[in-house]
Design a protein around this motif. Structure first.
Motif, PDB file in Angstrom:
ATOM      1  N   LEU A 175      75.376 -63.922  15.145  1.00  0.00           N
ATOM      2  CA  LEU A 175      74.017 -63.399  15.342  1.00  0.00           C
ATOM      3  C   LEU A 175      73.175 -63.513  14.075  1.00  0.00           C
ATOM      4  O   LEU A 175      71.958 -63.368  14.131  1.00  0.00           O
ATOM      5  N   GLY A 176      73.810 -63.725  12.938  1.00  0.00           N
ATOM      6  CA  GLY A 176      73.093 -63.841  11.678  1.00  0.00           C
ATOM      7  C   GLY A 176      73.883 -63.225  10.540  1.00  0.00           C
ATOM      8  O   GLY A 176      74.830 -62.466  10.764  1.00  0.00           O
ATOM      9  N   GLU A 177      73.493 -63.570   9.318  1.00  0.00           N
ATOM     10  CA  GLU A 177      74.230 -63.061   8.163  1.00  0.00           C
ATOM     11  C   GLU A 177      74.049 -61.559   8.048  1.00  0.00           C
ATOM     12  O   GLU A 177      73.033 -61.005   8.470  1.00  0.00           O
ATOM     13  N   THR A 178      75.041 -60.935   7.448  1.00  0.00           N
ATOM     14  CA  THR A 178      75.012 -59.481   7.304  1.00  0.00           C
ATOM     15  C   THR A 178      75.937 -59.047   6.171  1.00  0.00           C
ATOM     16  O   THR A 178      76.708 -59.849   5.644  1.00  0.00           O
ATOM     17  N   SER A 179      75.872 -57.779   5.842  1.00  0.00           N
ATOM     18  CA  SER A 179      76.667 -57.236   4.735  1.00  0.00           C
ATOM     19  C   SER A 179      78.013 -56.719   5.244  1.00  0.00           C
ATOM     20  O   SER A 179      78.220 -56.516   6.440  1.00  0.00           O
ATOM     21  N   VAL A 180      78.907 -56.461   4.297  1.00  0.00           N
ATOM     22  CA  VAL A 180      80.228 -55.924   4.625  1.00  0.00           C
ATOM     23  C   VAL A 180      80.093 -54.568   5.306  1.00  0.00           C
ATOM     24  O   VAL A 180      80.772 -54.292   6.298  1.00  0.00           O
ATOM     25  N   SER A 181      79.209 -53.721   4.803  1.00  0.00           N
ATOM     26  CA  SER A 181      79.063 -52.382   5.391  1.00  0.00           C
ATOM     27  C   SER A 181      78.570 -52.463   6.833  1.00  0.00           C
ATOM     28  O   SER A 181      79.021 -51.711   7.691  1.00  0.00           O
ATOM     29  N   GLU A 182      77.665 -53.385   7.127  1.00  0.00           N
ATOM     30  CA  GLU A 182      77.207 -53.560   8.507  1.00  0.00           C
ATOM     31  C   GLU A 182      78.314 -54.124   9.389  1.00  0.00           C
ATOM     32  O   GLU A 182      78.446 -53.740  10.552  1.00  0.00           O
ATOM     33  N   LEU A 183      79.113 -55.018   8.832  1.00  0.00           N
ATOM     34  CA  LEU A 183      80.228 -55.575   9.595  1.00  0.00           C
ATOM     35  C   LEU A 183      81.293 -54.518   9.882  1.00  0.00           C
ATOM     36  O   LEU A 183      81.970 -54.562  10.911  1.00  0.00           O
ATOM     37  N   ALA A 184      81.446 -53.560   8.970  1.00  0.00           N
ATOM     38  CA  ALA A 184      82.480 -52.537   9.107  1.00  0.00           C
ATOM     39  C   ALA A 184      82.118 -51.456  10.127  1.00  0.00           C
ATOM     40  O   ALA A 184      83.019 -50.766  10.626  1.00  0.00           O
ATOM     41  N   PRO A 190      87.253 -51.908   2.114  1.00  0.00           N
ATOM     42  CA  PRO A 190      88.184 -52.872   1.528  1.00  0.00           C
ATOM     43  C   PRO A 190      88.987 -53.644   2.590  1.00  0.00           C
ATOM     44  O   PRO A 190      89.270 -54.828   2.423  1.00  0.00           O
ATOM     45  N   ALA A 191      89.315 -52.984   3.689  1.00  0.00           N
ATOM     46  CA  ALA A 191      90.058 -53.670   4.753  1.00  0.00           C
ATOM     47  C   ALA A 191      89.187 -54.748   5.399  1.00  0.00           C
ATOM     48  O   ALA A 191      89.660 -55.860   5.672  1.00  0.00           O
ATOM     49  N   VAL A 192      87.927 -54.427   5.621  1.00  0.00           N
ATOM     50  CA  VAL A 192      87.001 -55.425   6.176  1.00  0.00           C
ATOM     51  C   VAL A 192      86.831 -56.564   5.176  1.00  0.00           C
ATOM     52  O   VAL A 192      86.806 -57.744   5.560  1.00  0.00           O
ATOM     53  N   SER A 193      86.747 -56.236   3.907  1.00  0.00           N
ATOM     54  CA  SER A 193      86.628 -57.266   2.865  1.00  0.00           C
ATOM     55  C   SER A 193      87.831 -58.202   2.866  1.00  0.00           C
ATOM     56  O   SER A 193      87.683 -59.412   2.649  1.00  0.00           O
ATOM     57  N   LYS A 194      89.018 -57.671   3.128  1.00  0.00           N
ATOM     58  CA  LYS A 194      90.207 -58.523   3.208  1.00  0.00           C
ATOM     59  C   LYS A 194      90.106 -59.490   4.380  1.00  0.00           C
ATOM     60  O   LYS A 194      90.462 -60.666   4.259  1.00  0.00           O
ATOM     61  N   HIS A 195      89.615 -58.999   5.510  1.00  0.00           N
ATOM     62  CA  HIS A 195      89.414 -59.888   6.666  1.00  0.00           C
ATOM     63  C   HIS A 195      88.391 -60.979   6.329  1.00  0.00           C
ATOM     64  O   HIS A 195      88.574 -62.151   6.679  1.00  0.00           O
ATOM     65  N   LEU A 196      87.342 -60.592   5.642  1.00  0.00           N
ATOM     66  CA  LEU A 196      86.325 -61.572   5.245  1.00  0.00           C
ATOM     67  C   LEU A 196      86.910 -62.617   4.302  1.00  0.00           C
ATOM     68  O   LEU A 196      86.567 -63.800   4.382  1.00  0.00           O
ATOM     69  N   LYS A 197      87.782 -62.182   3.416  1.00  0.00           N
ATOM     70  CA  LYS A 197      88.418 -63.112   2.476  1.00  0.00           C
ATOM     71  C   LYS A 197      89.257 -64.143   3.229  1.00  0.00           C
ATOM     72  O   LYS A 197      89.239 -65.331   2.900  1.00  0.00           O
ATOM     73  N   VAL A 198      89.988 -63.695   4.257  1.00  0.00           N
ATOM     74  CA  VAL A 198      90.788 -64.622   5.067  1.00  0.00           C
ATOM     75  C   VAL A 198      89.864 -65.636   5.756  1.00  0.00           C
ATOM     76  O   VAL A 198      90.133 -66.845   5.749  1.00  0.00           O
ATOM     77  N   LEU A 199      88.777 -65.147   6.334  1.00  0.00           N
ATOM     78  CA  LEU A 199      87.815 -66.033   7.000  1.00  0.00           C
ATOM     79  C   LEU A 199      87.177 -67.001   6.010  1.00  0.00           C
ATOM     80  O   LEU A 199      86.969 -68.171   6.313  1.00  0.00           O
ATOM     81  N   GLU A 200      86.901 -66.502   4.817  1.00  0.00           N
ATOM     82  CA  GLU A 200      86.297 -67.333   3.778  1.00  0.00           C
ATOM     83  C   GLU A 200      87.286 -68.405   3.303  1.00  0.00           C
ATOM     84  O   GLU A 200      86.918 -69.573   3.149  1.00  0.00           O
TER      85      GLU A 200
END
Length: 127
Positions: A27-36, A44-54
């Motif tokens: 839907l568009g770019e967003t921040s970690v807090s919005e994704l969480a 931090p857990a969401v950030s780990k998921h983002l790191k895997v995707l990255e």
């Protein structure tokens, strides 16, 4: 031993949380807090998921002051879709053959039903 890029992508896509994150990023770019927000997990857990995707190349993360927006990388998903396309064609061909076979069987059943229900052409001799 490092995995090939396609295996890394599929591994990242295997997790439902990461797939949900990708759906949100579509839907568009967003921040970690919005994704969480929809998840019951820490930032931090969401950030780990983002790191895997990255690491799989499925998303990129920018830097704008304190804000690190994440965005989906459609080209990476196109590579996955390209790999799947060969199997999609295979299954479509198989379904087409199955459909043709079922139509043949249905036609045979109709012929049998007509013969069964048709009046007999034999004459009965009176007793």
């Amino acid at each position: 031993m490092p995995l090939d890029p396609l295996s890394t992508k599929f591994s990242a896509l295997a997790d439902p949380t990461r797939r949900a994150i990708l759906a949100r990023l579509a839907l568009g770019e967003t921040s970690v807090s919005e994704l969480a927000e929809p998840f019951t997990m820490s930032l931090p857990a969401v950030s780990k998921h983002l790191k895997v995707l990255e690491n799989a190349g499925l998303i990129t993360r920018g830097r704008e002051a304190q804000w690190r927006p994440a965005r989906i990388e459609p080209q990476a998903l196109k590579e996955v879709d390209g790999w799947l396309e060969q199997y999609r064609r295979l299954w479509e061909e198989r379904f087409d053959r199955l459909d043709a076979y079922l139509k043949t069987l249905q036609a045979k059943e109709k012929v049998k039903a007509k013969k069964k229900n048709a009046p007999s052409k034999r004459r009965r001799t009176p007793r």
